[in-house]
Design a protein around this motif. Sequence first.
Motif, mmCIF file in Angstrom:
data_model
loop_
_atom_site.group_PDB
_atom_site.id
_atom_site.type_symbol
_atom_site.label_atom_id
_atom_site.label_comp_id
_atom_site.label_asym_id
_atom_site.label_seq_id
_atom_site.Cartn_x
_atom_site.Cartn_y
_atom_site.Cartn_z
ATOM 1 N N GLY A 98 7.688 8.461 -31.634
ATOM 2 C CA GLY A 98 8.508 7.723 -30.678
ATOM 3 C C GLY A 98 9.854 8.341 -30.385
ATOM 4 N N GLY A 99 10.269 9.320 -31.204
ATOM 5 C CA GLY A 99 11.509 10.035 -30.955
ATOM 6 C C GLY A 99 12.742 9.160 -30.867
ATOM 7 N N TYR A 100 13.736 9.672 -30.147
ATOM 8 C CA TYR A 100 15.011 8.982 -29.988
ATOM 9 C C TYR A 100 14.816 7.590 -29.371
ATOM 10 N N GLU A 101 13.910 7.508 -28.414
ATOM 11 C CA GLU A 101 13.674 6.228 -27.734
ATOM 12 C C GLU A 101 13.354 5.116 -28.728
ATOM 13 N N TYR A 102 12.437 5.378 -29.652
ATOM 14 C CA TYR A 102 12.030 4.320 -30.585
ATOM 15 C C TYR A 102 13.035 4.114 -31.707
ATOM 16 N N TRP A 103 13.815 5.141 -32.021
ATOM 17 C CA TRP A 103 14.917 4.964 -32.970
ATOM 18 C C TRP A 103 15.900 3.933 -32.393
ATOM 19 N N VAL A 104 16.274 4.139 -31.122
ATOM 20 C CA VAL A 104 17.194 3.223 -30.450
ATOM 21 C C VAL A 104 16.574 1.835 -30.322
ATOM 22 N N ARG A 105 15.320 1.787 -29.897
ATOM 23 C CA ARG A 105 14.658 0.499 -29.688
ATOM 24 C C ARG A 105 14.518 -0.302 -30.980
ATOM 25 N N ASN A 106 14.538 0.370 -32.121
ATOM 26 C CA ASN A 106 14.467 -0.316 -33.409
ATOM 27 C C ASN A 106 15.841 -0.712 -33.944
ATOM 28 N N GLY A 107 16.895 -0.329 -33.239
ATOM 29 C CA GLY A 107 18.244 -0.761 -33.620
ATOM 30 C C GLY A 107 18.906 0.058 -34.703
ATOM 31 N N PHE A 108 18.466 1.293 -34.906
ATOM 32 C CA PHE A 108 19.096 2.156 -35.916
ATOM 33 C C PHE A 108 20.343 2.822 -35.340
ATOM 34 N N ILE A 110 23.132 5.161 -33.858
ATOM 35 C CA ILE A 110 23.199 6.296 -32.939
ATOM 36 C C ILE A 110 24.657 6.666 -32.720
ATOM 37 N N VAL A 111 24.870 7.872 -32.201
ATOM 38 C CA VAL A 111 26.204 8.335 -31.853
ATOM 39 C C VAL A 111 26.221 8.619 -30.362
ATOM 40 N N THR A 112 27.160 8.000 -29.671
ATOM 41 C CA THR A 112 27.355 8.205 -28.242
ATOM 42 C C THR A 112 28.846 8.417 -28.006
ATOM 43 N N ALA A 113 29.189 9.538 -27.368
ATOM 44 C CA ALA A 113 30.591 9.857 -27.082
ATOM 45 C C ALA A 113 31.448 9.768 -28.343
ATOM 46 N N GLY A 114 30.906 10.238 -29.472
ATOM 47 C CA GLY A 114 31.649 10.274 -30.720
ATOM 48 C C GLY A 114 31.756 8.947 -31.460
ATOM 49 N N THR A 116 29.791 5.762 -33.340
ATOM 50 C CA THR A 116 28.543 5.307 -33.940
ATOM 51 C C THR A 116 28.355 3.828 -33.641
ATOM 52 N N SER A 117 27.135 3.484 -33.234
ATOM 53 C CA SER A 117 26.811 2.087 -32.947
ATOM 54 C C SER A 117 25.372 1.807 -33.355
ATOM 55 N N ARG A 118 25.048 0.545 -33.372
ATOM 56 C CA ARG A 118 23.680 0.097 -33.650
ATOM 57 C C ARG A 118 23.259 -0.821 -32.512
ATOM 58 N N PRO A 119 22.433 -0.306 -31.605
ATOM 59 C CA PRO A 119 21.983 -1.162 -30.510
ATOM 60 C C PRO A 119 21.114 -2.295 -31.056
ATOM 61 N N GLY A 120 21.100 -3.397 -30.355
ATOM 62 C CA GLY A 120 20.232 -4.498 -30.767
ATOM 63 C C GLY A 120 18.781 -4.087 -30.695
ATOM 64 N N PRO A 121 17.973 -4.491 -31.668
ATOM 65 C CA PRO A 121 16.556 -4.116 -31.658
ATOM 66 C C PRO A 121 15.797 -4.757 -30.501
ATOM 67 N N ASP A 122 14.871 -4.026 -29.956
ATOM 68 C CA ASP A 122 14.012 -4.493 -28.876
ATOM 69 C C ASP A 122 12.926 -5.376 -29.489
ATOM 70 N N PRO A 123 12.813 -6.641 -29.084
ATOM 71 C CA PRO A 123 11.811 -7.525 -29.683
ATOM 72 C C PRO A 123 10.365 -7.079 -29.424
ATOM 73 N N LEU A 124 10.153 -6.212 -28.449
ATOM 74 C CA LEU A 124 8.800 -5.689 -28.216
ATOM 75 C C LEU A 124 8.416 -4.652 -29.269
ATOM 76 N N VAL A 125 9.403 -4.105 -29.949
ATOM 77 C CA VAL A 125 9.154 -3.061 -30.945
ATOM 78 C C VAL A 125 9.253 -3.602 -32.357
ATOM 79 N N THR A 126 10.200 -4.481 -32.600
ATOM 80 C CA THR A 126 10.413 -5.007 -33.943
ATOM 81 C C THR A 126 10.786 -6.481 -33.871
ATOM 82 N N ALA A 127 10.309 -7.226 -34.805
ATOM 83 C CA ALA A 127 10.628 -8.656 -34.862
ATOM 84 C C ALA A 127 11.885 -8.911 -35.680
ATOM 85 N N GLU A 128 12.344 -7.906 -36.419
ATOM 86 C CA GLU A 128 13.504 -8.084 -37.285
ATOM 87 C C GLU A 128 14.489 -6.946 -37.073
ATOM 88 N N PRO A 129 15.792 -7.245 -37.150
ATOM 89 C CA PRO A 129 16.771 -6.152 -37.081
ATOM 90 C C PRO A 129 16.704 -5.317 -38.354
#
Length: 131
Positions: A98-108, A110-114, A116-129
């Motif tokens: 799943g690469g970067y896409e599924y890492w993000v979709r699972n809420g792990f 990430i680093v953007t513009a220096g 670090t954040s944790r995007p909210g998990p996508d409920p279609l991918v995971t039921a738990e953060p």
Amino acid sequence: MLAFVDAKLAYEIDVVAAADAQASGSAVIIDSRKRQSWDHGHIAGALHLPAASLAALPQTLPRDRCLVVYGWGPGCNGATYTARRLLTEGFDVRELIGGYEYWVRNGFAIVTAGTTSRPGPDPLVTAEPHR
């Protein structure tokens, strides 16, 4: 067919197992995407090793840990090219499902513009953060 499935299970790693391996220090995550993609956002703690720059591998790549290689997502094979090159050099390598896409979709993390954040998990991918 069973041999193929066994080989696939031995070679691929999902994002939850990869995050656990990174956290325990048993794996290093490698981003195989272009600089522009890396700058757009990448897995926190990952090393940048674009598939296009594989002629000379960095001497600093650890040989005592598994290298988990990723690209954009399921439709990207840059990670496969990078993994192949690393395997020919004798590294222990897994490809991130799943690469970067599924890492993000699972809420792990990430680093953007220096930052670090944790995007909210996508409920279609995971039921738990995660973490």
